[in-house]
Write a protein that holds these residues in place. Structure first.
Motif, short mmCIF file in Angstrom:
data_model
loop_
_atom_site.label_atom_id
_atom_site.label_comp_id
_atom_site.label_asym_id
_atom_site.label_seq_id
_atom_site.Cartn_x
_atom_site.Cartn_y
_atom_site.Cartn_z
N ASP A 1 -39.95 -62.94 -66.08
CA ASP A 1 -38.92 -63.10 -67.29
C ASP A 1 -38.83 -64.33 -67.77
N HIS A 2 -39.23 -65.43 -67.21
CA HIS A 2 -39.37 -66.81 -67.62
C HIS A 2 -40.44 -66.62 -68.73
N ASP A 3 -41.56 -66.03 -68.62
CA ASP A 3 -42.53 -66.34 -69.69
C ASP A 3 -42.32 -65.41 -70.75
N ALA A 4 -41.32 -64.56 -70.82
CA ALA A 4 -41.03 -63.66 -71.82
C ALA A 4 -40.30 -64.38 -72.79
N GLU A 5 -40.47 -63.83 -74.11
CA GLU A 5 -39.63 -64.39 -75.16
C GLU A 5 -38.19 -64.26 -74.92
N GLY A 6 -37.21 -65.43 -74.96
CA GLY A 6 -35.79 -65.37 -74.73
C GLY A 6 -35.77 -65.22 -73.27
N GLY A 7 -36.80 -65.38 -72.52
CA GLY A 7 -36.47 -65.34 -71.18
C GLY A 7 -35.87 -63.95 -70.58
N PHE A 8 -36.52 -62.84 -71.10
CA PHE A 8 -35.76 -61.69 -70.87
C PHE A 8 -37.19 -60.56 -71.15
N SER A 9 -37.42 -59.97 -70.26
CA SER A 9 -38.55 -59.03 -70.12
C SER A 9 -37.98 -57.61 -70.59
N GLY A 10 -36.91 -57.16 -70.32
CA GLY A 10 -36.36 -55.91 -70.19
C GLY A 10 -37.03 -54.88 -69.25
N ALA A 11 -37.53 -55.22 -68.18
CA ALA A 11 -38.40 -54.29 -67.31
C ALA A 11 -37.35 -53.68 -66.58
N ASN A 12 -37.79 -52.48 -65.84
CA ASN A 12 -36.89 -51.67 -65.31
C ASN A 12 -36.84 -51.97 -63.72
N TYR A 13 -35.62 -52.26 -63.19
CA TYR A 13 -35.59 -52.76 -61.64
C TYR A 13 -34.88 -51.60 -60.75
N TRP A 14 -34.72 -50.41 -61.31
CA TRP A 14 -34.11 -49.31 -60.52
C TRP A 14 -35.29 -48.54 -59.69
N ALA B 1 -19.92 -60.29 -71.78
CA ALA B 1 -19.96 -58.90 -72.44
C ALA B 1 -20.97 -59.26 -73.44
N GLU B 2 -20.83 -60.11 -74.32
CA GLU B 2 -21.63 -60.06 -75.39
C GLU B 2 -23.19 -60.25 -74.99
N ARG B 3 -23.18 -61.13 -74.08
CA ARG B 3 -24.78 -61.41 -73.37
C ARG B 3 -25.38 -59.98 -72.95
N LEU B 4 -24.44 -59.31 -72.11
CA LEU B 4 -24.97 -58.13 -71.54
C LEU B 4 -25.27 -57.11 -72.67
N ALA B 5 -24.68 -57.22 -73.73
CA ALA B 5 -24.85 -56.34 -74.86
C ALA B 5 -26.26 -56.69 -75.71
N TRP B 6 -26.44 -57.66 -75.73
CA TRP B 6 -27.75 -58.40 -76.12
C TRP B 6 -29.01 -57.69 -75.51
N TRP B 7 -28.87 -58.08 -74.10
CA TRP B 7 -29.74 -57.56 -73.19
C TRP B 7 -29.96 -56.21 -73.29
N ASP B 8 -28.99 -55.50 -73.44
CA ASP B 8 -29.11 -53.77 -73.41
C ASP B 8 -29.84 -53.59 -74.60
N GLU B 9 -29.50 -54.24 -75.69
CA GLU B 9 -30.08 -53.85 -77.14
C GLU B 9 -31.78 -54.29 -76.72
N ARG B 10 -32.11 -55.32 -76.42
CA ARG B 10 -33.57 -55.89 -75.96
C ARG B 10 -34.38 -54.73 -75.04
N ARG B 11 -33.53 -54.53 -73.99
CA ARG B 11 -34.13 -53.33 -72.97
C ARG B 11 -34.25 -52.14 -73.77
N GLY B 12 -33.40 -51.47 -74.80
CA GLY B 12 -33.81 -50.45 -75.37
C GLY B 12 -34.98 -50.58 -76.37
N GLN B 13 -34.98 -51.45 -76.79
CA GLN B 13 -36.36 -51.81 -77.77
C GLN B 13 -37.78 -51.97 -76.84
N ALA B 14 -37.62 -52.46 -75.69
CA ALA B 14 -38.79 -52.65 -74.97
C ALA B 14 -39.19 -51.17 -74.39
N LYS B 15 -38.48 -50.20 -74.53
CA LYS B 15 -38.79 -48.80 -74.02
C LYS B 15 -39.91 -48.06 -74.87
#
Length: 438
Positions: free
Chosen positions: A389-402, A424-438
């Motif tokens: 994740d540290h190498d991804a843009e914004g420090g967030f890869s959006g990978a699946n961990y389940w 809550a705002e941070r989680l919403a932003w990550w959820d949005e990025r995670r949706g875009q990564a799919k």
């Protein structure tokens, strides 16, 4: 042992009282309507009032604080419905005593007179002894009236409770205690040597216990004073009463519950009051502090992460200073928690995650997030495709961990209070990025 209005427990309710008898003995009621503070039971619409009116008494458990008239009520009940009155204390009685009483009660029953058996501190009998009452209650050998200061739900057998009606005697309020003092002054034919303010202070010091109040009044009547005592003079003359508080009994749990709920309700004044009630009564300070630490995680959590820090700092301060200096740190932790934004999101997330873990068993995490310390593990795909994740843009890869057999879950839902609003705002932003990564 004397009841609320004095006298030996085995005495008949209508015996003559000598003028030199203790004040409490001279004030013992001779009728149920003279018992103060329990009109909800003894009045025409009360459970006891209705039993007396019907002339039929069922077995009952009288539950209430010390000095509220449990023994007096039992005596007068027997008199009111024409039953033979026998009293024992669970502290001083054993199986042999009970067998003798039951045998005597059977003899009297054959002669046409039933027995009211009053058992003081019935909770002191163990479970087997309590079971011993059952056949004699069921066949009508005795009508059982038990008295206890402890919660019957915890202290009495379910079988015994199912055969008796639990009646709750209230702590005597200011009005009821003042009535007792009025009666004392009438019997003594003189006023108490107190100013009105001191009289109120005397009533307050009784803490709802009529027996204690009358004993204090008798002490005041026994001494001559040049002028009525003011509150300061009364405090100097009478030994201050210690608050009723058993660390392993219901009062202990009632107060800690009141503290916790006052904190949860963001009422620092009430929380401080219950904290003081416990510490003044001799509660172990670290016990109280442990509950406040728990509260910091359960009811505040990430709405204010500093709450837990404050509580643990209070623990260190108390360990370092001890009592009474260290108790100020506990007060600080209490006030911090009471005034902090509240959230049980972490607590609810824990419960939800634990439940899911039990339901899903031993599902394997996805291979891409597994370590591969050996060649074989690398060959079978462990760690393959892991996104750092540290190498991804914004420090967030959006990978699946389940696990593959499990869809992503939502355990933690932050509130919009305190720090959690930003989370809550941070989680919403990550959820949005995670949706875009799919």
């Amino acid at each position: 042992m004397a009841d609320l209005f004095g006298g030996p427990e085995s005495a008949a309710p209508t015996h003559e009282v000598h003028a030199s008898a203790p004040l409490a003995d001279r004030l013992r009621p001779t009728r149920l309507d003279e018992v103060v503070g329990q009109d909800h039971l003894t009045g025409p619409d009360g459970a006891i009032g209705r039993m007396v009116a019907a002339g039929k008494l069922s077995s009952i458990i009288l539950w209430g604080p010390p000095g509220t008239g449990k023994t007096t009520t039992a005596r007068l009940l027997a008199d009111a419905v024409g039953l033979r009155f026998v009293a024992i204390s669970a502290v001083f009685s054993g199986v042999a005593d009970l067998k003798k009483l039951f045998a005597e009660a059977k003899d009297h029953a054959r002669a046409g007179r039933r027995t009211l058996l009053f058992v003081d501190e019935i909770h002191r009998f163990n479970r087997a002894q309590q079971d011993g009452f059952l056949p004699f209650v069921e066949d009508g050998t005795v009508t059982l009236v038990g008295a206890t200061t402890e919660n019957p739900s915890f202290e009495l057998n379910a079988a015994l409770l199912s055969r008796a009606q639990v009646l709750i005697l209230r702590r005597l309020d200011h009005r009821a205690l003042s009535q007792l003092l009025d009666r004392a002054e009438a019997v003594e034919e003189r006023p108490l040597p107190l100013t009105p303010e001191a009289r109120d202070a005397l009533v307050a010091s009784a803490d709802g216990d009529g027996r204690f109040l009358l004993n204090q009044a008798e002490t005041l009547f026994s001494v001559s004073f040049d002028t009525p005592l003011d509150p300061a003079g009364l405090s100097a003359f009478l030994q201050r009463r210690v608050a009723v508080y058993d660390k392993d009994r219901e009062g202990h749990y009632n107060l800690i519950s009141a503290l916790h709920k006052s904190l949860r309700g963001s009422d620092p004044q009430a929380a401080l009051y219950y904290l003081a009630r416990m510490l003044v009564a001799g509660e172990e300070p670290l016990y109280v502090l442990r509950r406040i630490v728990r509260f910091a995680s359960e009811d505040i959590g990430l709405a204010d992460p500093q709450a837990l820090v404050q509580c643990l700092a209070a623990k260190d301060a108390y360990d370092f200073l001890g009592s009474p200096e260290g108790e100020l740190a506990i007060v600080q932790a209490c006030l911090y928690c009471a005034t902090a934004p509240k959230s049980n999101a972490a607590y609810m997330a824990m419960k939800s995650a634990w439940r899911s873990a039990k339901e899903t068993g031993s599902l394997m995490p996805p291979q891409n997030i597994l370590n591969a310390p050996t060649k074989l593990m690398k060959e079978i795909g462990y760690g393959k495709g892991y996104a750092y994740d540290h190498d991804a843009e914004g420090g967030f890869s959006g990978a699946n961990y389940w696990p593959e057999e499990m869809s992503p879950q939502t355990f933690y839902t932050p509130t919009d209070r305190g720090m959690e609003k930003r989370i809550a705002e941070r989680l919403a932003w990550w959820d949005e990025r995670r949706g875009q990564a799919k």
